[in-house]
Design a protein around this motif. Sequence first.
Motif, PDB file in Angstrom:
ATOM      1  N   ARG A 137       0.838  -1.206   0.000  1.00  0.00           N
ATOM      2  CA  ARG A 137       0.000   0.000   0.000  1.00  0.00           C
ATOM      3  C   ARG A 137       0.871   1.253   0.000  1.00  0.00           C
ATOM      4  NH1 ARG A 137      -5.868   0.090  -0.276  1.00  0.00           N
ATOM      5  NH2 ARG A 137      -6.256   2.316  -0.407  1.00  0.00           N
ATOM      6  N   SER A 138       0.451   2.263  -0.772  1.00  0.00           N
ATOM      7  CA  SER A 138       1.144   3.541  -0.809  1.00  0.00           C
ATOM      8  C   SER A 138       0.091   4.638  -0.971  1.00  0.00           C
ATOM      9  CB  SER A 138       2.149   3.591  -1.968  1.00  0.00           C
ATOM     10  OG  SER A 138       2.794   4.848  -2.033  1.00  0.00           O
ATOM     11  N   GLY A 139      -0.418   5.126   0.156  1.00  0.00           N
ATOM     12  CA  GLY A 139      -1.465   6.145   0.114  1.00  0.00           C
ATOM     13  C   GLY A 139      -2.765   5.570  -0.423  1.00  0.00           C
ATOM     14  N   ASP A 140      -3.290   6.167  -1.478  1.00  0.00           N
ATOM     15  CA  ASP A 140      -4.583   5.736  -2.014  1.00  0.00           C
ATOM     16  C   ASP A 140      -4.444   4.680  -3.109  1.00  0.00           C
ATOM     17  OD1 ASP A 140      -3.460   7.228  -4.026  1.00  0.00           O
ATOM     18  OD2 ASP A 140      -5.228   8.499  -4.371  1.00  0.00           O
ATOM     19  N   HIS A 141      -3.256   4.094  -3.259  1.00  0.00           N
ATOM     20  CA  HIS A 141      -3.042   3.089  -4.285  1.00  0.00           C
ATOM     21  C   HIS A 141      -2.058   2.037  -3.779  1.00  0.00           C
ATOM     22  CE1 HIS A 141       0.101   6.143  -4.871  1.00  0.00           C
ATOM     23  NE2 HIS A 141       0.853   5.145  -5.290  1.00  0.00           N
ATOM     24  N   TYR A 142      -1.763   1.070  -4.625  1.00  0.00           N
ATOM     25  CA  TYR A 142      -0.747   0.061  -4.339  1.00  0.00           C
ATOM     26  C   TYR A 142       0.430   0.235  -5.297  1.00  0.00           C
ATOM     27  CZ  TYR A 142      -4.132  -2.654  -1.563  1.00  0.00           C
ATOM     28  OH  TYR A 142      -5.028  -3.067  -0.616  1.00  0.00           O
ATOM     29  N   LEU A 143       1.585  -0.299  -4.878  1.00  0.00           N
ATOM     30  CA  LEU A 143       2.756  -0.375  -5.750  1.00  0.00           C
ATOM     31  C   LEU A 143       3.142  -1.844  -5.913  1.00  0.00           C
ATOM     32  CD1 LEU A 143       4.922   2.622  -4.476  1.00  0.00           C
ATOM     33  CD2 LEU A 143       3.569   2.496  -6.587  1.00  0.00           C
ATOM     34  N   LEU A 144       3.341  -2.232  -7.163  1.00  0.00           N
ATOM     35  CA  LEU A 144       3.631  -3.619  -7.516  1.00  0.00           C
ATOM     36  C   LEU A 144       5.069  -3.734  -7.993  1.00  0.00           C
ATOM     37  CD1 LEU A 144       2.479  -6.534  -8.244  1.00  0.00           C
ATOM     38  CD2 LEU A 144       1.998  -5.564 -10.514  1.00  0.00           C
ATOM     39  N   SER A 145       5.818  -4.670  -7.403  1.00  0.00           N
ATOM     40  CA  SER A 145       7.216  -4.871  -7.805  1.00  0.00           C
ATOM     41  C   SER A 145       7.522  -6.363  -7.824  1.00  0.00           C
ATOM     42  CB  SER A 145       8.174  -4.165  -6.836  1.00  0.00           C
ATOM     43  OG  SER A 145       8.014  -2.773  -6.905  1.00  0.00           O
TER      44      SER A 145
END
Length: 280
Positions: A137-145
């Motif tokens: 989770r990163s604020g109002d969205h997700y980060l995919l790695s």
Amino acid sequence: MTAVDELPARLTAIADATRELAAEAAIRDAEHILPTEQLRRLLDAGVGALRVPVEFGGSGASVRVLADVLIDIAAGDSNLAQIFRGHLGLTEILRSAPPGPARTTLLHDAAAGRFFGPAGAELNTTNLSALSTELRRSGDHYLLSGRKYYTTGSLYANWLNVLVRENGEFLSAIVPRETPGITIVDDWDGFGQRLTASGTAVFDQVRVDPEYVLHHHSSLTNDYMEAFYQFVHSATQAGITRAAADDLAAVVRGRTRSYPLASTPDPTGDPQVLQIVGEV
């Protein structure tokens, strides 16, 4: 006229597109010419919309109808039947998913000829429970790695269905193919079906809309999907087998010379030849 009423016309269009596949399939495979145009013709004809429910613009066709179509495609070029596997899988998942904006958008897109590609397996493990791709989770969205392999068809895709495992649960993070941070590499070097683009996909801090994160809660659906993916494989193999039998029959029909001790001068009627044809 409903989509169900339009299914015969769609199947005719698919048959027309499928009929052209075999002509240069061997050349494409030998020279690594990606079947982008052939895939587009099949999508325009409606292959990707077959299992999309009618209310989203699809055909709502049965699995039996899909099987017949996949066999025909695989008989012409098995690369293309395999390329469709991930698209058909996500479509099937969305059919039983809870209502929501992502489901609506994606099913409408499938009906309109847009294409889904998978990114599930990883080279560093044979166990999906040990996936290393991260979704945070990163604020109002997700980060995919992460880094995926065996991403069959993703090189051709508009949307990517990325499998991750978080807190013991499998999730699908679904992202547009052109999202910044995504790299698809055509490095598949398998012995066969060399045009399926089953190689590497890299995700580097890719932004994911929370609406497009699907949870795989249902064990019944998960079991069904395992069977469905194998069904696509089986249909592909059936098409390959049919093409091999057709090729062999063409070779036999083209023979004009028998051998001295044959029971008949006509090689197409020789019992020993027919025995081999029957075994194939």
